[in-house]
Design a protein around this motif. Structure first.
Motif, short mmCIF file in Angstrom:
data_model
loop_
_atom_site.label_atom_id
_atom_site.label_comp_id
_atom_site.label_asym_id
_atom_site.label_seq_id
_atom_site.Cartn_x
_atom_site.Cartn_y
_atom_site.Cartn_z
N ASN A 95 3.77 -5.31 5.65
CA ASN A 95 3.97 -4.51 4.22
C ASN A 95 4.79 -3.72 4.20
N PHE A 96 5.72 -3.97 3.16
CA PHE A 96 6.53 -2.79 2.52
C PHE A 96 5.86 -1.96 1.41
N LYS A 97 6.00 -0.37 1.92
CA LYS A 97 5.35 0.48 0.95
C LYS A 97 6.56 1.18 0.48
N VAL A 98 5.89 1.70 -1.03
CA VAL A 98 6.78 2.59 -1.62
C VAL A 98 5.80 3.79 -1.83
N GLY A 99 5.99 4.90 -1.16
CA GLY A 99 5.12 5.96 -1.13
C GLY A 99 3.66 5.33 -0.39
N ASP A 100 2.52 5.43 -0.74
CA ASP A 100 1.37 4.86 -0.19
C ASP A 100 1.10 3.47 -0.69
N PRO A 131 -7.43 -13.35 -4.60
CA PRO A 131 -7.37 -12.10 -3.85
C PRO A 131 -8.95 -11.90 -3.48
N GLU A 132 -8.88 -11.12 -2.08
CA GLU A 132 -10.30 -10.51 -1.75
C GLU A 132 -10.83 -9.78 -2.97
N PRO A 133 -12.27 -9.52 -2.99
CA PRO A 133 -12.57 -8.72 -4.10
C PRO A 133 -12.53 -7.27 -3.93
N GLY A 134 -12.24 -6.55 -4.80
CA GLY A 134 -12.37 -4.99 -4.47
C GLY A 134 -11.26 -4.35 -5.55
N ASP A 135 -11.43 -3.22 -5.40
CA ASP A 135 -10.47 -2.22 -6.24
C ASP A 135 -9.01 -2.61 -5.80
N ARG A 136 -8.11 -2.83 -6.75
CA ARG A 136 -6.85 -3.33 -6.33
C ARG A 136 -5.92 -2.07 -5.98
N ALA A 137 -6.27 -0.93 -6.63
CA ALA A 137 -5.47 0.24 -6.13
C ALA A 137 -5.89 0.72 -4.62
N GLU A 138 -7.22 0.48 -4.44
CA GLU A 138 -7.51 0.81 -2.87
C GLU A 138 -7.08 -0.17 -1.85
N ILE A 139 -6.78 -1.32 -2.42
CA ILE A 139 -6.43 -2.23 -1.45
C ILE A 139 -5.00 -2.16 -1.25
N ARG A 140 -4.23 -1.85 -2.15
CA ARG A 140 -2.76 -1.61 -2.26
C ARG A 140 -2.48 -0.29 -1.64
N THR A 141 -3.36 0.69 -1.62
CA THR A 141 -3.04 1.84 -0.73
C THR A 141 -3.53 2.04 0.63
N ARG A 142 -3.94 1.07 1.03
CA ARG A 142 -4.60 1.15 2.54
C ARG A 142 -3.46 1.31 3.54
N PRO A 143 -3.89 2.26 4.47
CA PRO A 143 -2.71 2.78 5.43
C PRO A 143 -2.14 1.66 5.98
N ALA A 191 7.85 0.28 6.27
CA ALA A 191 7.37 -0.99 6.89
C ALA A 191 6.20 -0.76 7.73
N VAL A 192 5.09 -1.62 7.41
CA VAL A 192 3.67 -1.28 8.10
C VAL A 192 3.36 -2.49 8.46
N ASP A 193 2.98 -2.83 10.06
CA ASP A 193 2.60 -3.88 10.44
C ASP A 193 1.07 -4.47 10.23
N ARG A 194 0.87 -5.67 9.97
CA ARG A 194 -0.42 -6.17 9.41
C ARG A 194 -0.78 -7.45 10.31
N ASP A 195 -1.94 -7.80 10.35
CA ASP A 195 -2.52 -9.03 11.16
C ASP A 195 -3.34 -9.99 10.35
N TYR A 196 -2.34 -10.43 9.15
CA TYR A 196 -2.98 -11.23 7.97
C TYR A 196 -2.70 -12.62 8.90
N TYR A 197 -1.89 -13.22 8.11
CA TYR A 197 -1.53 -14.60 8.18
C TYR A 197 -0.90 -15.01 9.62
N SER A 198 -0.01 -14.23 10.15
CA SER A 198 0.57 -14.36 11.46
C SER A 198 0.51 -13.10 12.17
N PRO A 199 0.79 -13.17 13.53
CA PRO A 199 0.86 -11.79 14.17
C PRO A 199 2.20 -11.03 13.91
N TYR A 200 3.19 -11.64 12.94
CA TYR A 200 4.13 -10.84 12.62
C TYR A 200 4.27 -10.76 11.03
N TYR A 201 3.31 -10.16 10.48
CA TYR A 201 3.32 -9.96 9.05
C TYR A 201 3.54 -8.26 8.69
#
Length: 269
Positions: free
Chosen positions: A180-185, A257-269, A168-178
């Motif tokens: 992301n679940f990750k498999v590897g990176d 989705p936001e523009p950009g490379d999907r692999a880069e977006i999905r593998t952000r720390p 589990a990785v915390d994000r600040d997207y749509y709410s302060p309690y979002y």
């Protein structure tokens, strides 16, 4: 994204609609996404609808079956890849979830089991046969994200961490309690809190997000086709999205989705 030939364990693989009116749901989703639908006869089970991009030869993007019980609500079920179906179901039960449908062969397509987490959110496991999962993802008119809405965020982190090995990785997207679940990176799913913006009795649930090229136009089109818009198009860091229920009441979201490379977006720390 190129056509998908397989999925790693823990990844979402398939989305399936349970509908009280298969013909009406076909009209809605084919009208909204430009899908084609054809029927598969499965021995010992009810007929099954396969949604594809383009025509009968196009890649599969999801499935649909008729509700077995009219008292049940219409819903989308998110399927996740597993290597060991029985062991995965046993982990669900050990962690406080429920086995709703035991491991079952779906002809030669694969093997599945339906479960719910400790808050009652349904999801399914998939062990593939000839159907590896959606044949394409992360492009317009396909599922590009799946999301859990629940109240016990820490409990969900523990549960899904054990069941799928997610980090589990915390994000600040749509709410302060979002989360992301990750498999590897790779980010494979999200989680948000059923906070004070939701009614106290609103159930925990999994929901698919569908990629659209113009969120505003697609949301307007969905409303014309009978959807009820729950959250109008809204800008967040990952893109512009809207939440709705289809004419039968099944929850779904649309996102440009936001523009950009999907692999880069999905593998952000």
């Amino acid at each position: 994204m190129p056509q998908v030939t397989g999925y790693a364990p823990g990844w979402p693989t398939w989305a399936e609609l349970a509908s009280p009116d298969v013909e009406a749901s076909n009209a809605f989703y084919c009208g909204l996404f430009g899908w084609y639908a054809y029927t598969v006869t499965i021995p010992g089970l009810a007929d099954y609808e396969i949604f594809t991009l383009g025509d009968v030869q196009g890649p599969a993007v999801g499935g649909m079956q008729a509700l077995a019980d009219d008292a049940q609500p219409a819903s989308w079920t998110c399927y996740f890849r597993t290597e060991n179906l029985r062991a995965s179901v046993d982990t669900v039960v050990r962690m406080g979830g429920q086995e709703l449908m035991p491991p079952t062969d779906i002809s030669n397509l694969g093997r599945m089991a339906l479960c719910s987490d400790p808050e009652g959110a349904d999801f399914a496991f998939w062990l593939p046969g000839t159907l590896k999962g959606a044949g394409v993802a992360d492009e317009p008119s396909t599922v590009c994200w799946v999301e859990l809405a629940c109240r016990d965020l820490e409990g969900a982190r523990r549960f899904y961490g054990e069941v799928f090995g997610w980090r589990a990785v915390d994000r600040d997207y749509y709410s302060p309690y979002y989360t992301n679940f990750k498999v590897g990176d790779w980010s494979v799913a999200g989680m948000l809190s059923l906070d004070e913006l939701w009614t106290p009795d609103y159930p925990a649930h999994w929901m698919p997000y569908f990629w659209v090229e113009d969120c505003d136009a697609s949301t307007a089109r969905a409303a014309e086709l009978g959807a009820r818009v729950r959250l109008p198009p809204t800008d967040i860091k990952p893109g512009r999205f809207a939440m709705m229920t289809d004419p039968a009441g099944a929850r779904l979201a649309l996102i440009t989705p936001e523009p950009g490379d999907r692999a880069e977006i999905r593998t952000r720390p």
